[in-house]
Design an enzyme around this catalytic site. Structure first.
Site, short mmCIF file in Angstrom:
data_model
loop_
_atom_site.label_atom_id
_atom_site.label_comp_id
_atom_site.label_asym_id
_atom_site.label_seq_id
_atom_site.Cartn_x
_atom_site.Cartn_y
_atom_site.Cartn_z
N ASP A 7 0.86 -1.18 0.00
CA ASP A 7 0.00 0.00 0.00
C ASP A 7 0.90 1.23 0.00
OD1 ASP A 7 -2.95 0.99 0.43
OD2 ASP A 7 -1.70 2.25 1.70
N GLU A 9 0.83 5.73 0.02
CA GLU A 9 0.15 7.02 0.10
C GLU A 9 0.87 7.96 -0.85
OE1 GLU A 9 -2.62 7.13 1.66
OE2 GLU A 9 -2.35 5.18 2.62
N HIS A 145 -5.83 4.92 5.95
CA HIS A 145 -5.18 5.84 5.03
C HIS A 145 -3.73 6.13 5.40
CE1 HIS A 145 -8.82 6.34 2.80
NE2 HIS A 145 -9.47 6.85 3.83
N ASP A 150 -3.15 0.13 6.19
CA ASP A 150 -3.92 -0.40 5.06
C ASP A 150 -3.28 -1.67 4.50
OD1 ASP A 150 -5.74 1.61 5.34
OD2 ASP A 150 -5.11 2.76 3.58
#
Length: 452
Positions: A7, A9, A145, A150
């Site tokens: 994951d 961001e 998030h 995540d």
């Protein structure tokens, strides 16, 4: 078999402009996590406030974090010989692929999407967002998030999917011929499999069944699939929203183009830009002055009784007239590209050595003007353009009466042989509106045919 559940961001500027701000990788053998790597990343650009509000990652937090090139070797090594797994895998994969591409490295891994897998293995959910699935499955997310929270939740979800995979869904997704990893996460593979390989118009729809994109194709299935491989921001965003695809067969490319244009103006899809414009506002006309010189000029449509052609804007009209000037060596002064000048010169055109400099006769100049006018649009005649039908037993056609496009339709092959005049076809036509885009499509088609 090893998987890397990942994951990231990002700064949230789309695929091309988005930069990673945090990455978390869990190496998973199908039962347990055997390795992990998590790091903030300095994106070397500002993090927008709305992204900070979503993730909690601030510019201060990443200021002294490693840049991507400093962790690239670690990411490459930890994911080597593993299957790249993510929730909506194409997003994470394409961002990381782009980061490596900027470093001159071609990052390639097999992919699995937990959104698509969940839709197959856990059917019937209202939403397949990570948050909703984890709520339904009672999977805790320790830091929503944030990359580690995540990725950890996705790893647990993936573990449960493996346990419940009684139909070997994961193996089928890994089959190189399945295309599962490249399909939009909300789209059922059966929809793509059932698309025809023929001329027509296709419609991308979101979960609310709203048409978000209309396109034309000579091969519907092939063209639709090409969208899934496109790396442009618009294409990727559009595919993420696509939950269904429908189509209409047309039998020929011309009728596909005409139908596509009409549907875009009727449905106004959010991802179609080129032909979404409202009605035309400007028209091109001609007139003869006291010296007998034929002028070309543009003005607002309501001030022109019979325009030669219509445009959506003044700039479009001027660009079109400039093209005519170049092609037929017309005088910019008498095409009203410039005013209140004695000599004829235009910033995009060569200096005029013709009529306004008294170097040619009015007659010779007007001959070129008439040729230019004749080249505009599709003329003022009645015309029936016959095309291949959707089946062997029908003929497709487009109808023009007095230079105005009436629409298109289909008629039985034998019946078409009994019709002699274009006017006879108006009883079989599906009425459509005439506009600048339609005129452009038909004019280009006729020009191509005449050059064959």
């Amino acid at each position: 078999m090893l998987y890397t559940v990942i994951d990231i961001e990002t700064t949230g500027n789309g695929y091309k402009g988005s930069k990673i701000t945090e990455i978390s990788i869990f190496v998973f053998d199908g039962k347990t996590v055997v390795d992990e790597f998590t790091s903030l990343v300095n994106p070397e650009q500002n993090i927008p406030p709305f992204i900070t509000n979503l993730t909690g990652i601030t510019n201060a937090m990443v200021r002294n974090a490693p840049k991507f090139y400093e962790i690239a070797k670690k990411v490459q090594e930890i994911t080597k010989d593993t299957i790249f797994v993510a929730h909506n895998v194409n997003f994470d994969y394409n961002i990381i692929h782009e980061e490596f591409k900027n470093l001159g490295f071609d990052f390639k891994r097999k992919k699995l999407c937990t959104v698509r897998l969940s839709r197959k293995i856990i059917p019937g959910l209202n939403s397949y967002s990570l948050g909703n699935i984890c709520t339904v499955e009672k999977i805790p997310i320790n830091g929503r998030h944030r990359a580690k929270g995540d990725a950890e939740a996705t790893t647990e979800l993936f573990r449960r999917l493996i346990e419940r995979d009684n139909n070997f869904t994961i193996n089928s997704f890994l089959n190189p011929k399945s295309r599962q990893a490249t399909l939009p996460p909300l789209l059922d593979k059966k929809v793509v499999d059932n698309l025809p390989e023929t001329f027509g118009v296709y419609y991308f729809k979101n979960l609310a069944k709203e048409v978000i994109y209309v396109g034309k194709a000579n091969n519907i299935k092939q063209r639709v699939i090409s969208h899934f491989y496109d790396k442009k921001k618009k294409e990727q965003t559009m595919c993420l929203e696509t939950a269904d695809i429908s189509y209409t067969k047309t039998g020929s490319e011309l009728l596909a183009l005409l139908h596509e244009s009409a549907e875009i103006k009727h449905l106004y899809p959010k991802f179609n830009r080129a032909q979404r414009r409202a009605g035309e506002a400007v028209g091109l006309f001609s007139y003869e002055d006291q010296k007998g010189i034929i002028h070309l000029a543009h003005n607002r449509l309501k001030l022109i009784p019979n325009p030669l052609i219509k445009f959506y804007s003044v700039s479009e009209a001027r660009n079109y007239i400039e093209a005519l000037c170049k092609e037929f060596e017309l005088c910019p002064k008498y095409c009203h590209l410039q005013t209140n000048v004695s000599s004829c010169f235009h910033y995009q055109l060569k200096e005029c050595k013709g009529i306004c400099c008294d170097k040619e006769s009015v007659k010779d100049y007007n001959i070129r003007v008439y040729k230019a006018i004749k080249s505009i649009g599709i003329g003022a005649e009645n015309l029936i353009i016959k095309e291949t039908g959707r089946t062997e037993n029908e003929v497709g056609f487009a109808l023009i009466l007095d230079g105005i496009y009436q629409g298109f339709g289909y008629i039985d092959v034998h019946q078409s042989k009994e019709l002699d005049n274009p006017e006879d076809y108006q009883f079989f036509v599906e009425p459509k509106k005439d506009n600048r885009d339609i005129q452009r499509i038909i004019a280009a088609y006729l020009k191509t045919k005449s050059n064959l």
